[in-house]
Write a protein that holds these residues in place. Structure first.
Motif, short mmCIF file in Angstrom:
data_model
loop_
_atom_site.label_atom_id
_atom_site.label_comp_id
_atom_site.label_asym_id
_atom_site.label_seq_id
_atom_site.Cartn_x
_atom_site.Cartn_y
_atom_site.Cartn_z
N ASP A 142 0.85 -1.18 0.00
CA ASP A 142 0.00 0.00 0.00
C ASP A 142 0.89 1.24 0.00
O ASP A 142 1.86 1.32 0.77
CB ASP A 142 -0.89 0.03 1.25
N MET A 143 0.60 2.18 -0.87
CA MET A 143 1.33 3.44 -0.91
C MET A 143 0.56 4.45 -0.07
O MET A 143 -0.60 4.78 -0.37
CB MET A 143 1.48 3.93 -2.34
N LEU A 144 1.22 4.94 0.99
CA LEU A 144 0.59 5.83 1.97
C LEU A 144 1.37 7.14 2.04
O LEU A 144 2.56 7.18 1.71
CB LEU A 144 0.56 5.15 3.34
N PRO A 145 0.75 8.21 2.51
CA PRO A 145 1.47 9.48 2.60
C PRO A 145 2.75 9.39 3.42
O PRO A 145 3.72 10.10 3.14
CB PRO A 145 0.45 10.42 3.25
N GLU A 146 2.78 8.51 4.42
CA GLU A 146 3.91 8.47 5.34
C GLU A 146 5.00 7.46 4.99
O GLU A 146 6.05 7.44 5.63
CB GLU A 146 3.41 8.19 6.77
N ASN A 147 4.79 6.59 4.00
CA ASN A 147 5.84 5.60 3.72
C ASN A 147 6.64 5.90 2.44
O ASN A 147 7.24 5.02 1.85
CB ASN A 147 5.28 4.17 3.73
N GLY A 148 6.66 7.16 2.07
CA GLY A 148 7.52 7.58 0.96
C GLY A 148 7.00 7.25 -0.41
O GLY A 148 7.74 6.74 -1.26
N PRO A 149 5.71 7.58 -0.71
CA PRO A 149 5.17 7.28 -2.04
C PRO A 149 5.79 8.19 -3.10
O PRO A 149 6.42 9.21 -2.78
CB PRO A 149 3.68 7.57 -1.88
N LEU A 150 5.59 7.82 -4.35
CA LEU A 150 6.00 8.68 -5.46
C LEU A 150 5.23 9.99 -5.38
O LEU A 150 4.01 10.00 -5.16
CB LEU A 150 5.71 7.97 -6.78
N MET A 151 5.94 11.11 -5.54
CA MET A 151 5.32 12.44 -5.55
C MET A 151 5.59 13.09 -6.90
O MET A 151 6.71 12.99 -7.43
CB MET A 151 5.86 13.29 -4.41
N VAL A 152 4.58 13.72 -7.46
CA VAL A 152 4.68 14.23 -8.83
C VAL A 152 4.22 15.67 -8.91
O VAL A 152 3.39 16.14 -8.12
CB VAL A 152 3.83 13.36 -9.79
N MET A 153 4.77 16.37 -9.90
CA MET A 153 4.35 17.73 -10.21
C MET A 153 3.51 17.69 -11.48
O MET A 153 4.05 17.59 -12.60
CB MET A 153 5.57 18.63 -10.39
N SER A 154 2.20 17.73 -11.31
CA SER A 154 1.28 17.62 -12.44
C SER A 154 1.57 18.67 -13.50
O SER A 154 1.77 19.85 -13.20
CB SER A 154 -0.16 17.76 -11.96
N GLY A 155 1.58 18.21 -14.76
CA GLY A 155 1.77 19.10 -15.89
C GLY A 155 3.20 19.45 -16.21
O GLY A 155 3.47 20.05 -17.26
N SER A 156 4.14 19.06 -15.35
CA SER A 156 5.54 19.44 -15.59
C SER A 156 6.15 18.74 -16.79
O SER A 156 7.20 19.16 -17.29
CB SER A 156 6.39 19.16 -14.34
N HIS A 157 5.49 17.68 -17.28
CA HIS A 157 5.99 16.98 -18.47
C HIS A 157 5.86 17.83 -19.73
O HIS A 157 6.47 17.51 -20.76
CB HIS A 157 5.25 15.66 -18.66
#
Length: 291
Positions: A142-157
């Motif tokens: 499970d990807m949770l806010p506290e266990n280091g999930p992938l974080m992305v900047m929407s639209g930066s591509h």
């Protein structure tokens, strides 16, 4: 198959999460194989062709932050890379020429010490003749806010290819003080185990240290459209074609007007992204020292 709305979201934001792609049996098998790999690291004292080790690794307490190229080191991960439902979604996102597996890895964040990854774009590491390329994150926990999930900047591509160099050498990290993005607005890709994330090769992303009591195991595959050719060259043409998961071999690359920075000269700490980023001076994600 992906809906038209899901495809549009990917085009606009540069990412997409789809739940229930991997079933419980496949999840269990993958976790067991990874546990065997980690146990095997007890016999390893330095990074090698399979293991990238945590700084706190000890033989009596194996700590692994990455298993390299799992699709070549265990048949299960080559099987998962070719799952028909996954390949079908990739064909929708990458176009009609077919799909090639570019590479794979498993990033492990054990409870309370899993290493962070600084902000970067995958495109900086392996630019191609076009950018119909993405990474798939198969969530084995499970990807949770506290266990280091992938974080992305929407639209930066849709924006520039940022500088990933330091002192004239490739470092694999973006200096957060030198870009025009408000990183505090990053979105965490949280979802239950068995889900997969798709993120565009030019999307700015990173992940924090795991500070929770729960593990975070992420199986990552990089896929390219079959007509996207790496600008750093093809060293083994037979293997290049063997990695096609759909489509037919061709020697006609598709050229697109995309912003490119070459990952040269190589990092003084050349290796995995973790090793490349050891040179970074201005870090966004804090590292808590562990015993």
């Amino acid at each position: 198959m992906l809906s038209a709305r899901e495809i549009e979201q990917y085009r606009e934001t540069g990412w997409l999460v789809v739940e229930n792609v991997l079933d419980r049996e496949a999840l269990s098998q993958a976790r067991q194989v990874i546990a065997e790999f980690v146990a095997g690291a007890a016999n390893v004292t330095r990074h090698d062709h399979i293991y990238d080790l945590e700084p706190s690794h000890r033989p009596e307490a194996p700590r692994v932050r990455r298993i390299k190229t799992p699709h070549t080191n265990h048949p299960l991960f080559w099987k998962i890379a070719r799952l028909p439902n996954l390949v079908g979604m990739l064909e929708q996102l990458l176009g009609p020429s077919g799909v090639r597996l570019h590479g794979s890895k498993i990033n492990l964040k054990a409870p309370e010490f899993g290493s962070p990854v600084e902000w970067h774009q995958d495109w900086a590491f392996y630019p191609h003749t076009n950018d119909d390329i993405l990474a798939v994150g198969v969530m084995l926990d499970d990807m949770l806010p506290e266990n280091g999930p992938l974080m992305v900047m929407s639209g930066s591509h849709k924006g520039p290819t940022y500088d990933h160099h330091l002192d004239g050498f490739f470092s694999g990290a973006i200096d957060p003080a030198k870009i025009d993005l408000d990183l505090s607005k990053a979105e965490a890709l949280v979802a239950p185990a068995g889900s997969v994330s798709f993120h565009h090769v030019r999307l700015v992303h990173g992940s924090a240290q795991n500070t929770s009591q729960r593990s975070r195991q992420l199986l990552l595959y990089e896929y390219a459209a079959a007509d996207a050719w790496p600008l750093m060259g093809v060293s083994d043409f037979a293997n290049f074609n063997e990695r096609l998961v759909s489509g037919a071999p061709s020697i006609v690359p598709r050229l697109a007007d995309v912003p490119v920075r070459m990952p040269l000269p190589p990092s003084p700490h050349q290796g995995s992204i973790y090793e490349n980023q050891t040179a970074a001076r201005n870090r966004y994600f804090k590292i808590r020292e562990v015993a």
